[in-house]
Design a protein around this motif. Structure first.
Motif, PDB file in Angstrom:
ATOM      1  N   ILE A 124       0.505  -0.694  -0.279  1.00  0.00           N
ATOM      2  CA  ILE A 124      -0.148  -0.038  -0.230  1.00  0.00           C
ATOM      3  C   ILE A 124       0.611   0.905   0.027  1.00  0.00           C
ATOM      4  N   ARG A 125       1.664   1.676   0.742  1.00  0.00           N
ATOM      5  CA  ARG A 125       2.772   1.953   0.900  1.00  0.00           C
ATOM      6  C   ARG A 125       3.301   2.600  -0.211  1.00  0.00           C
ATOM      7  N   ARG A 126       3.552   1.718  -0.480  1.00  0.00           N
ATOM      8  CA  ARG A 126       4.947   2.145  -1.641  1.00  0.00           C
ATOM      9  C   ARG A 126       6.579   2.244  -1.678  1.00  0.00           C
ATOM     10  N   GLU A 127       6.869   3.056  -2.211  1.00  0.00           N
ATOM     11  CA  GLU A 127       8.193   3.872  -2.380  1.00  0.00           C
ATOM     12  C   GLU A 127       8.030   4.601  -0.925  1.00  0.00           C
ATOM     13  N   LYS A 128       7.083   4.630   0.097  1.00  0.00           N
ATOM     14  CA  LYS A 128       7.893   4.895   1.382  1.00  0.00           C
ATOM     15  C   LYS A 128       7.573   3.821   2.234  1.00  0.00           C
ATOM     16  N   ALA A 129       8.114   2.973   2.270  1.00  0.00           N
ATOM     17  CA  ALA A 129       7.971   1.455   2.702  1.00  0.00           C
ATOM     18  C   ALA A 129       9.595   2.050   3.016  1.00  0.00           C
ATOM     19  N   SER A 130       9.351   0.966   3.509  1.00  0.00           N
ATOM     20  CA  SER A 130      11.273   0.785   5.127  1.00  0.00           C
ATOM     21  C   SER A 130      12.042  -0.577   4.846  1.00  0.00           C
ATOM     22  N   SER A 131      10.506  -1.476   4.684  1.00  0.00           N
ATOM     23  CA  SER A 131      11.129  -2.855   3.683  1.00  0.00           C
ATOM     24  C   SER A 131      10.033  -2.961   2.589  1.00  0.00           C
ATOM     25  N   ASN A 132      10.788  -4.140   1.755  1.00  0.00           N
ATOM     26  CA  ASN A 132       9.989  -4.570   1.100  1.00  0.00           C
ATOM     27  C   ASN A 132       9.485  -5.600   0.753  1.00  0.00           C
ATOM     28  N   VAL A 133       9.560  -6.250   2.539  1.00  0.00           N
ATOM     29  CA  VAL A 133       9.589  -7.629   2.032  1.00  0.00           C
ATOM     30  C   VAL A 133       8.399  -7.904   1.903  1.00  0.00           C
ATOM     31  N   CYS A 134       7.590  -9.282   0.911  1.00  0.00           N
ATOM     32  CA  CYS A 134       6.267  -9.337   0.723  1.00  0.00           C
ATOM     33  C   CYS A 134       6.011 -11.513   1.031  1.00  0.00           C
ATOM     34  N   THR A 135       6.121 -11.860   0.887  1.00  0.00           N
ATOM     35  CA  THR A 135       6.223 -13.201   1.367  1.00  0.00           C
ATOM     36  C   THR A 135       7.371 -13.440   2.194  1.00  0.00           C
ATOM     37  N   ASN A 136       6.899 -14.368   3.796  1.00  0.00           N
ATOM     38  CA  ASN A 136       7.473 -14.528   4.411  1.00  0.00           C
ATOM     39  C   ASN A 136       7.859 -16.101   4.604  1.00  0.00           C
ATOM     40  N   GLN A 137       7.978 -16.582   5.967  1.00  0.00           N
ATOM     41  CA  GLN A 137       8.297 -17.935   5.890  1.00  0.00           C
ATOM     42  C   GLN A 137       7.462 -18.646   6.826  1.00  0.00           C
ATOM     43  N   THR A 138       5.971 -18.140   6.768  1.00  0.00           N
ATOM     44  CA  THR A 138       4.518 -18.996   6.733  1.00  0.00           C
ATOM     45  C   THR A 138       4.753 -19.923   7.443  1.00  0.00           C
ATOM     46  N   LEU A 139       4.846 -20.953   6.356  1.00  0.00           N
ATOM     47  CA  LEU A 139       4.944 -22.179   6.988  1.00  0.00           C
ATOM     48  C   LEU A 139       6.585 -22.640   7.743  1.00  0.00           C
ATOM     49  N   ILE A 140       6.649 -22.612   7.500  1.00  0.00           N
ATOM     50  CA  ILE A 140       8.267 -22.641   8.592  1.00  0.00           C
ATOM     51  C   ILE A 140       7.938 -22.233  10.005  1.00  0.00           C
ATOM     52  N   ALA A 141       7.269 -20.858  10.193  1.00  0.00           N
ATOM     53  CA  ALA A 141       6.596 -20.597  11.285  1.00  0.00           C
ATOM     54  C   ALA A 141       5.757 -21.475  12.052  1.00  0.00           C
ATOM     55  N   VAL A 142       4.792 -21.637  10.980  1.00  0.00           N
ATOM     56  CA  VAL A 142       4.193 -22.936  11.896  1.00  0.00           C
ATOM     57  C   VAL A 142       4.971 -23.961  12.055  1.00  0.00           C
ATOM     58  N   CYS A 143       5.821 -24.557  11.729  1.00  0.00           N
ATOM     59  CA  CYS A 143       6.234 -25.670  12.482  1.00  0.00           C
ATOM     60  C   CYS A 143       7.144 -25.554  13.079  1.00  0.00           C
ATOM     61  N   CYS A 144       7.419 -23.864  13.718  1.00  0.00           N
ATOM     62  CA  CYS A 144       8.088 -23.305  14.406  1.00  0.00           C
ATOM     63  C   CYS A 144       7.271 -23.689  15.646  1.00  0.00           C
ATOM     64  N   VAL A 145       6.195 -22.953  15.538  1.00  0.00           N
ATOM     65  CA  VAL A 145       4.812 -23.172  16.509  1.00  0.00           C
ATOM     66  C   VAL A 145       4.755 -24.356  17.214  1.00  0.00           C
TER      67      VAL A 145
END
Lengths: 492, 424
Positions: free
Chosen positions: B300-321
């Motif tokens: 949404i904020r596009r060029e004002k963003a301080s991070s470009n992270v889009c995908t993360n590691q959800t499945l690995i986070a599920v393994c972790c939890v």
């Protein structure tokens, strides 16, 4: 498939694992090691030692399995039904690829093991890299970026390194107004300023407007082709020449690569840098939002800047790690999302060169058929032959009865389909961005079209009440942002 | 379908692609193989690796650890509803993934001692990059002091990305295994790893004091396994806690996919990179979860963003939890204790070998460095013949040795015997 079938999903609220926790209950078991059982205070100096262990949750294995299994019953997925989510490419992937990634000979290998012990992995990575270079028409590649957006930033840092080596100080990168949201964010983090170029009335980059923005400050342009409207940038050769003329580079956002596999290659279009979303095109499942993988391939003049190390074949047939001469440095702690790369490799093996072209053919055929079928019911702002996706709009429905794109999305959920991407690209009002993908059958597409037609005939009240058959009804997103509850503990 | 479109051939679908660009022949790739044939190929390639297991007992760590992963993780996290789902853009049909992430976020805040955790980043290295970006944005100071005890490859990744943002990363060397940050200067943040790359319990209290007096944020790269035993970084005053989540539920995986842990104090929530799941209600007042504060995100904020992270590691986070819930409070402590016990046992035995000396004298957790008459790289090659992955070579010729709860006394004794033989 019955168009009205509803995936079986639970409607009972599932308590959190913390609410199911009972002190003293446990699921764990550890092996007998025979190691002396020193106490905590004999192992760690007192000033580092926690007073009490972190409070997690205490459940039996049975409770644990039941909890997360019930959660899966509250979750839509590709294995349950179609996901026509434009730009995201939610296709079905062969189960074979899951098995490949799970092999102990791949999964149980330490990333710092010496080259002599990882010849299999090095061969796999080298072979995958070669195949991806062939598909994109590029000459060298890094497999390190763990996601598409990471690939974008890697590409921009490569662009930066190249310009700096030419002794140039460039400041701007051009991006179409229809670009993916990550593009401008990556440009900012790459240390550049974004200059937007508008689309023309065909939905393509306005070449005249592009020329006005091209000067000696332009480091390059980021494009995806087909673009986010699902349209092929027909003037790409002219665009490439114009950007190269001012000394800029062309970056290819590979989010839409599945539309052109085996048909046309970014390298042949004039691109210098290409990132691929292996989780969109090459069989890496999305995992609820990751992991993905975003390799970046480049033309010969950029090869020496790639992140290292990269696998290199030796004259004796063995492989070793090598770091490119002017490498920008690592972009991942290790070698990227290796097991995701193994999935992609097995996908390429099972499809082969011929199969990859059939992927593109089916993706494009499905999307065109669906656009053709729906054009009388929904607005199609750029109603021309599209590639693997197209953008429809509910502007007329909204005007007539107040039905918005969001309402259509929610109605589709109760019809047993995942919703398309809504309100993107930003240049189309009330956008529904639909990508049926190559793996859905004609029967599925017919069911989806039938559902969308029924929804278009709905009253506003009917649409606004959706979804009613899903695990929860419409979620109050504004409240979540206004009263932030990001953890169980914040609830109290 | 073609007829419905008024087309007579598949090629006509691509008429919008300029003819001169279209490939005339097939891609230069082998033809597709049958599924069984692919399985054979993959087995062959996998067979050309030496995997950690009975044939190659793993004493290597350095950011990738050979922990046990219980069957429940693979059986439950890898159910296809988790594996083949997409980013939860439609919360009404994504409550499973959203609730799992909400629980993951909760556990991570309890472990780190700070109030907010995101729904994961790519890995430990890129989490450090995001921590630095947050700190620079929050303080307006672009200089960041980085302990020499932070994983060398993570520091390399940080340098790569600093090339774009222009942040100035200053290396602060270790002295006998711990970092002594200067008491003067104007850094926006100071970053240390706890325990650090050499396995040492770095001077986190000293770092916290330095950060406070310099007006800098304290960034801590934390080993979540150590969280079973050690005080949390938040209790020392850390502003941002990052880390590598691989030890919780993810096999060695040749380095990926891993899990970037990211947590911070409440005041930084609007600068938090990546996704955040929040609780809310549906129209019937029932509890529901949704990704929230999306305006921070690139979409949404596009060029004002301080991070470009889009995908993360959800499945690995599920393994972790799932792994964390499997451990629970008592298991987490037991795991940490067992790692520390095996490490102490192995360290004492190795240091008793002639010519072997410690790299540092600071206390360690589940990893330690040694120097021997033979360079670390040579030890690793020779020990492979004895059936061990001996460790990770250090730049100065030393060797980094890790001991997890998987290593038995018998294995450690055999390792030390072989070590004695190969360093003679």
């Amino acid at each position: 498939m019955d168009a009205k079938s509803i995936p079986l999903m639970g409607r009972e609220e599932e308590p959190t694992i913390f609410e199911q926790s009972v002190a003293g209950r446990r699921a764990w078991s550890f092996r007998e090691t025979g190691v002396p059982e020193w106490g905590a205070d004999e192992l760690v100096p007192a000033d580092h030692l926690a007073d009490a262990p972190a409070d997690i949750a205490e459940v039996s294995e049975r409770d644990l399995v039941a909890h997360f299994t019930r959660l899966t019953h509250r979750q839509y997925s590709v294995d349950l039904g179609p996901y026509p989510l434009g730009s995201c490419t939610m296709k079905y992937n062969p189960k074979l690829c899951d098995d490949a990634a799970g092999l102990p000979g791949l999964a149980d290998v330490h990333p710092a093991a010496p080259e002599s012990m990882i010849q299999g992995w090095l061969a796999l990575l080298a072979d995958l890299g070669d195949a991806l270079c062939e598909v994109t028409g590029m000459s060298a590649i890094t497999l390190q970026p763990p996601a598409g957006a990471s690939g974008e930033l890697t590409g921009l840092l490569l662009m930066r390194a190249w310009h700096e080596d030419q002794g140039r100080q460039r400041t701007k990168v051009i991006i179409p107004d229809s670009a993916h949201g990550t593009n401008p964010a990556s440009v900012t983090l790459g240390g550049y300023e974004t200059v937007t170029v508008p689309s023309d009335d065909r939905g393509l980059v306005d070449v005249g407007e592009l020329r006005k923005r091209l000067d000696e400050d332009v480091a390059g342009i980021m494009l995806t082709n087909p673009n986010t409207l699902g349209l092929f940038e027909e003037d790409i050769v002219e665009i490439a020449a114009a950007v190269h003329e001012v000394g800029g580079l062309l970056y290819y956002d590979g989010a839409n690569l599945n539309a052109i596999l085996g048909v046309v290659r970014p390298g042949d279009m004039g691109f210098d840098i290409v990132h691929m979303n292996l989780h969109k095109t090459f069989a890496v499942p999305h995992g609820g939002g990751g992991p993905g993988a975003g390799p970046v391939a480049v033309s010969p003049r950029l090869a020496k800047y790639l992140p290292g190390p990269v696998p290199e074949r030796q004259p004796d047939g063995s492989l070793r790690w090598a770091t490119p001469e002017r490498s920008i440095g690592r972009v991942h702690g290790w070698h990227g999302n290796a097991l995701a790369l193994a999935r992609a490799w097995s996908y390429i093996l099972v499809n082969g060169g011929d199969g990859l072209r059939r992927v593109a053919e089916a993706a494009v055929l499905n999307a065109n058929w669906l656009r053709h079928r729906l054009r009388g019911v929904y607005d199609v702002p750029y109603d021309r032959p599209n590639m693997h996706e197209f953008v429809a709009s509910t502007t007329s429905l909204k005007k007539a009865g107040g039905v918005r794109a969001l309402d259509v999305a929610k109605r589709l959920l109760e019809e047993g389909f995942h919703a398309p991407t809504v309100y993107f690209p930003l240049i189309v009002a009330e956008a529904l961005m639909i990508e049926p993908t190559e793996t859905e059958s004609l029967q599925t597409l017919q069911s989806l079209a039938d559902a969308l037609e029924r929804i278009a005939a709905d009253s506003h009240d009917e649409a606004a009440a959706a979804p009613r058959t899903t695990p929860v009804s419409r979620v109050d997103e504004a409240r979540a942002a206004r009263t932030l509850i990001p953890t169980f503990d914040a609830r109290r | 379908m073609l007829a419905d479109l008024g087309l007579s051939s598949v090629d006509e679908l691509f008429s919008v692609v300029p003819e001169a660009l279209r490939l005339t022949g097939a891609l230069d790739l082998p033809p597709g193989l049958s599924e069984p044939d692919v399985a054979v190929r993959v087995e062959q390639v996998a067979g050309a690796n030496r995997r950690s297991g009975p044939d190659l007992v793993c004493f290597a760590g350095g950011g990738a650890y050979d922990h046990d992963v219980p069957s429940v993780v693979r059986r439950v996290a890898f159910r296809s509803e988790f594996v083949t789902a997409y980013t939860p853009y439609q919360p009404e049909v994504s409550q499973g993934v959203l609730q799992a992430l909400f629980e993951y976020q909760t556990m991570l805040t309890r472990l780190t001692g700070v109030e907010i955790a995101n729904a994961s980043l790519y890995d430990g290295a890129t989490a450090c990059v995001e921590a630095v970006n947050l700190a620079v944005a929050a303080t307006g100071r672009s200089e960041v002091w980085v302990s020499g005890g932070v994983h060398p490859q993570w520091r390399e990744v940080m340098r790569t990305f600093a090339g774009g943002t222009g942040h100035e990363l200053v290396d602060v060397p270790l002295v006998d295994g711990v970092t002594r940050f200067p008491s003067e200067g104007a850094p926006g943040a100071i970053l240390l790893q706890y325990p650090n790359y050499l396995g040492c319990l770095d001077d986190i209290a000293g770092a916290a004091a330095a950060a406070k007096s310099l007006g800098a944020l304290l960034l801590v790269a934390f080993d979540p396994v150590a969280g079973g035993l050690l005080r949390s970084p938040g209790s020392y005053g850390a502003d941002v806690v990052v880390g590598e989540g691989q030890p919780f539920g993810t096999p060695l995986s040749f380095g990926g996919p891993y899990l970037g842990l990211f947590a911070c104090r409440q005041e930084h929530v609007r600068r938090l990179p990546g996704r955040l799941v929040g609780e809310t209600v549906d129209t019937e007042g029932r509890r529901a979860y949704v990704t929230t504060l999306r305006t921070r995100e690139q979409d949404i904020r596009r060029e004002k963003a301080s991070s470009n992270v889009c995908t993360n590691q959800t499945l690995i986070a599920v393994c972790c939890v799932i792994q964390m819930a499997w451990l629970g409070t008592s298991g987490l402590r037991e795991l940490a204790l067992r790692c520390a016990r095996g490490t102490r046992y192995a360290r004492e035995a190795l240091l008793a070998v002639d010519g072997v000396s410690p790299v540092a004298s600071a206390p360690v957790f589940r990893e330690f460095g040694v120097r021997a008459p033979v360079a670390g790289e040579v030890i690793v090659e020779r020990m492979a013949e004895e059936g061990f992955l001996a460790g990770v070579p250090l730049d100065d010729g030393g060797l980094l040795v890790a001991v997890t709860e998987k290593r038995t006394r018998e294995q450690i004794d055999a390792y030390v015997t072989a070590f004695e033989k190969v360093v003679k």
